[in-house]
Design a protein around this motif. Structure first.
Motif, PDB file in Angstrom:
ATOM      1  N   GLU A 106       0.820  -1.213   0.000  1.00  0.00           N
ATOM      2  CA  GLU A 106       0.000   0.000   0.000  1.00  0.00           C
ATOM      3  C   GLU A 106       0.855   1.265   0.000  1.00  0.00           C
ATOM      4  N   CYS A 107       1.984   1.225   0.719  1.00  0.00           N
ATOM      5  CA  CYS A 107       2.846   2.405   0.839  1.00  0.00           C
ATOM      6  C   CYS A 107       3.933   2.455  -0.227  1.00  0.00           C
ATOM      7  N   ASP A 108       4.043   1.390  -1.033  1.00  0.00           N
ATOM      8  CA  ASP A 108       5.079   1.318  -2.062  1.00  0.00           C
ATOM      9  C   ASP A 108       6.460   1.552  -1.449  1.00  0.00           C
ATOM     10  N   VAL A 109       6.762   0.800  -0.386  1.00  0.00           N
ATOM     11  CA  VAL A 109       8.009   0.991   0.344  1.00  0.00           C
ATOM     12  C   VAL A 109       8.563  -0.367   0.759  1.00  0.00           C
ATOM     13  N   TRP A 110       9.891  -0.474   0.814  1.00  0.00           N
ATOM     14  CA  TRP A 110      10.533  -1.668   1.341  1.00  0.00           C
ATOM     15  C   TRP A 110      10.517  -1.599   2.861  1.00  0.00           C
ATOM     16  N   LEU A 111      10.414  -2.762   3.509  1.00  0.00           N
ATOM     17  CA  LEU A 111      10.397  -2.832   4.966  1.00  0.00           C
ATOM     18  C   LEU A 111      11.453  -3.814   5.462  1.00  0.00           C
ATOM     19  N   SER A 112      12.234  -3.359   6.428  1.00  0.00           N
ATOM     20  CA  SER A 112      13.168  -4.224   7.149  1.00  0.00           C
ATOM     21  C   SER A 112      12.569  -4.463   8.527  1.00  0.00           C
ATOM     22  N   LEU A 113      12.193  -5.699   8.801  1.00  0.00           N
ATOM     23  CA  LEU A 113      11.482  -6.047  10.031  1.00  0.00           C
ATOM     24  C   LEU A 113      12.366  -6.974  10.859  1.00  0.00           C
ATOM     25  N   GLY A 114      12.930  -6.441  11.925  1.00  0.00           N
ATOM     26  CA  GLY A 114      13.824  -7.292  12.704  1.00  0.00           C
ATOM     27  C   GLY A 114      13.756  -6.989  14.180  1.00  0.00           C
TER      28      GLY A 114
END
Length: 205
Positions: A106-114
């Motif tokens: 939806e945000c057109d963004v990469w996410l780093s989830l850690g």
């Protein structure tokens, strides 16, 4: 003899002194490789509360032009005990990861989830989880899942003993660097800190 100055004529204004250092021209996010946002939140055992905090920060960062947003370790929750963490943990196909995949899209963004408290494929046989760092691209696809190799065990005088290894399985491998819109992102190592190159300074060693 020089004529006196005519009071009806104003003297020409003097030019301002030249600056000692010329200001650097502004660099567009495109030229710099894209903006990176690093979010810090106070997570609790309430997963819905944590989701509201994190998703709001991701949306805010994306609206400001961020191409990649980093969320901290235990972004999903902080359990009150090891048993509580085991009870709250989810698999990669669970609701929490599904929501973040949709958010990235939806945000057109990469996410780093850690790191995500993951119930791996061996959950039924081991009853233990993984501390898993996830990287999602802007389509919501899971690009990488790094399971933490070096677990945190510490016994300090006057403080409660911490033993991540008592309920967490160590990972088995490091992953190669991943190409992202802002540069290569490599798996956390020791210290457990995501790294981006070349446009973002590295974490301290």
């Amino acid at each position: 003899m020089a004529a006196p100055p005519d009071p009806s004529v104003s003297p020409a204004p003097s030019a301002p002194p030249a600056p000692l250092v010329s200001p650097a021209p502004p660099v567009s996010p495109e030229a710099a490789g894209g903006l990176v946002a690093v979010a810090q939140v106070t997570c609790t055992a309430d997963k819905e509360h944590n989701w509201r905090q994190c998703s709001a920060l991701v949306r805010r960062a994306a609206a400001a032009g961020a191409r990649l947003v980093f969320l901290p370790e235990a972004f999903d929750f902080i359990g009150d005990s090891a048993q509580h963490s085991l009870a709250l943990a989810e698999p990669l196909h669970g609701d929490t990861v599904r929501r973040y995949r949709r958010l990235a899209r939806e945000c057109d963004v990469w996410l780093s989830l850690g790191g995500f408290h993951e119930r791996g494929e061996d959950w039924d046989s081991t009853g233990r989880i993984y501390n898993c760092h996830l990287l999602l691209d802007s389509s919501g696809a899971l690009v990488a899942a790094y399971r933490k190799l070096h677990l945190f065990d510490a016994a300090l005088p006057g403080a409660p003993a911490l033993s991540e290894s008592s309920f967490t399985n160590p990972g088995r491998e490091l992953l190669p660097p991943i190409d992202t819109p802002v540069g290569k992102v490599r798996s956390p190592a020791v210290p457990e800190c995501p790294r981006v190159s070349p446009s973002v300074p590295k974490c301290p060693q």
